[in-house]
Design an enzyme around this catalytic site. Structure first.
Site, PDB file in Angstrom:
ATOM      1  N   HIS A 134       5.618  -6.677 -74.194  1.00 21.49           N
ATOM      2  CA  HIS A 134       6.046  -7.959 -73.650  1.00 21.49           C
ATOM      3  C   HIS A 134       5.208  -8.297 -72.406  1.00 21.49           C
ATOM      4  O   HIS A 134       5.083  -7.466 -71.499  1.00 21.49           O
ATOM      5  CB  HIS A 134       7.523  -7.908 -73.227  1.00 21.49           C
ATOM      6  CG  HIS A 134       8.503  -8.112 -74.332  1.00 21.49           C
ATOM      7  ND1 HIS A 134       8.828  -7.118 -75.216  1.00 21.49           N
ATOM      8  CD2 HIS A 134       9.243  -9.204 -74.691  1.00 21.49           C
ATOM      9  CE1 HIS A 134       9.745  -7.580 -76.067  1.00 21.49           C
ATOM     10  NE2 HIS A 134       9.994  -8.840 -75.780  1.00 21.49           N
TER      11      HIS A 134
ATOM     12  N   ASN B  32       2.951   1.592 -72.289  1.00 21.44           N
ATOM     13  CA  ASN B  32       3.989   0.570 -72.310  1.00 21.44           C
ATOM     14  C   ASN B  32       5.355   1.146 -71.973  1.00 21.44           C
ATOM     15  O   ASN B  32       6.128   0.553 -71.236  1.00 21.44           O
ATOM     16  CB  ASN B  32       4.026  -0.101 -73.685  1.00 21.44           C
ATOM     17  CG  ASN B  32       5.042  -1.231 -73.764  1.00 21.44           C
ATOM     18  OD1 ASN B  32       5.157  -2.047 -72.867  1.00 21.44           O
ATOM     19  ND2 ASN B  32       5.796  -1.263 -74.851  1.00 21.44           N
TER      20      ASN B  32
END
Length: 273
Positions: A89, A125
């Protein structure tokens, strides 16, 4: 429902920077994306965060193409299939999730558009606790005033980014958080680097050899730097003058007679606000 990044969200006013390259502006609930079709990724995303109204919705959402853009201009599921890449994201999932229940729910789902994702190595991430906690730390600082932030995030595009399944994968990512204190703009900037982890993916042979023979990158895995915003402007080519003028790190360093420079962060408490 509210749509798109609002330049008047902060009392000082702040436009969403636009790159010199051709982009497509896509508005979602409380955030916007400037997509570079030639890279199939966002050049910059901007989100308004209302800390007083955030709704801690459970992580529920379905990744999807944005129907306003041809699928071939978006890095879709084939980029992330059976490899070490996560759909990272760019606008954090919970950042735009505020307002009434229907608006918050729609904002949550909007963050799962492929236009809001970038290929990020799973360890990078999932493991960058400090990176994802930066906004919370700055929001706590802003809470004494209007508890609002505007946050901009994006990749650092380079001509030699490694190709993979039709996408050139960015190695660095940046983030800028901005707030107002009595209508005076403040801002801080950060950069992280996933280059040292790229060997987890089967890149083209020439690319692997080049990454191995390049000089070691200045930023390592699991390390986050607070950097002068003018440095981010130099890395990205984005017009960030207003944010650079409001940069708390550079301002503080200049006040001490120092040249603005990046600092390694080992905890959020080290952030220069």
């Amino acid at each position: 429902m509210s749509g798109g990044y609002d330049s008047d969200f902060l009392r000082a006013g702040l436009e969403l920077p636009s790159p010199s390259e051709t982009t497509v502006l896509l508005d979602y609930i409380h955030f916007s994306v400037r997509l570079r079709p030639d890279r199939k990724l966002a050049a910059i995303v901007g989100v308004n965060i209302n800390g007083g109204e955030l709704d801690p919705l459970a992580r529920e959402g379905t990744w999807h193409f944005d129907s306003r853009i041809p699928k071939e201009q978006q890095a879709g599921p084939e980029v992330y299939k059976n490899n070490a890449f996560d759909r990272g994201h760019l606008v954090r999932r919970l950042d735009p999730v505020w307002g009434d229940a229907a608006t918050a729910k729609k904002a949550n789902q909007d963050t799962f558009a492929f236009t809001n994702a970038a290929p990020q190595i799973d360890d990078f991430n999932q493991g960058k606790q400090l990176w994802v906690g930066l906004e919370d730390h700055v929001l706590n600082h802003a809470d004494a005033h209007d508890a609002r932030l505007s946050v901009f995030t994006g990749p650092v595009f380079r001509d030699d980014d490694p190709p993979y399944r039709g996408v050139h994968v960015p190695r660095k990512f940046w983030k800028i958080a901005a707030w107002t204190n009595d209508a005076v703009l403040g801002a801080v900037g950060f950069v992280v680097d996933q280059t040292p982890l790229m060997d987890k993916v089967e890149l083209e042979k020439a690319t692997r050899e080049r990454l191995l023979t390049d000089e070691p990158p200045p930023l390592g895995p699991f390390r986050t730097f607070q950097v002068p915003i003018e440095e981010i402007a130099g890395l990205t080519g984005l017009p960030l003058e207003a944010l650079a003028d409001a940069d708390r790190l550079a301002r503080g360093q200049r006040a001490l007679g120092e040249k603005p420079k990046a600092i390694l962060l080992e905890s959020a408490e080290q952030i220069r606000l």
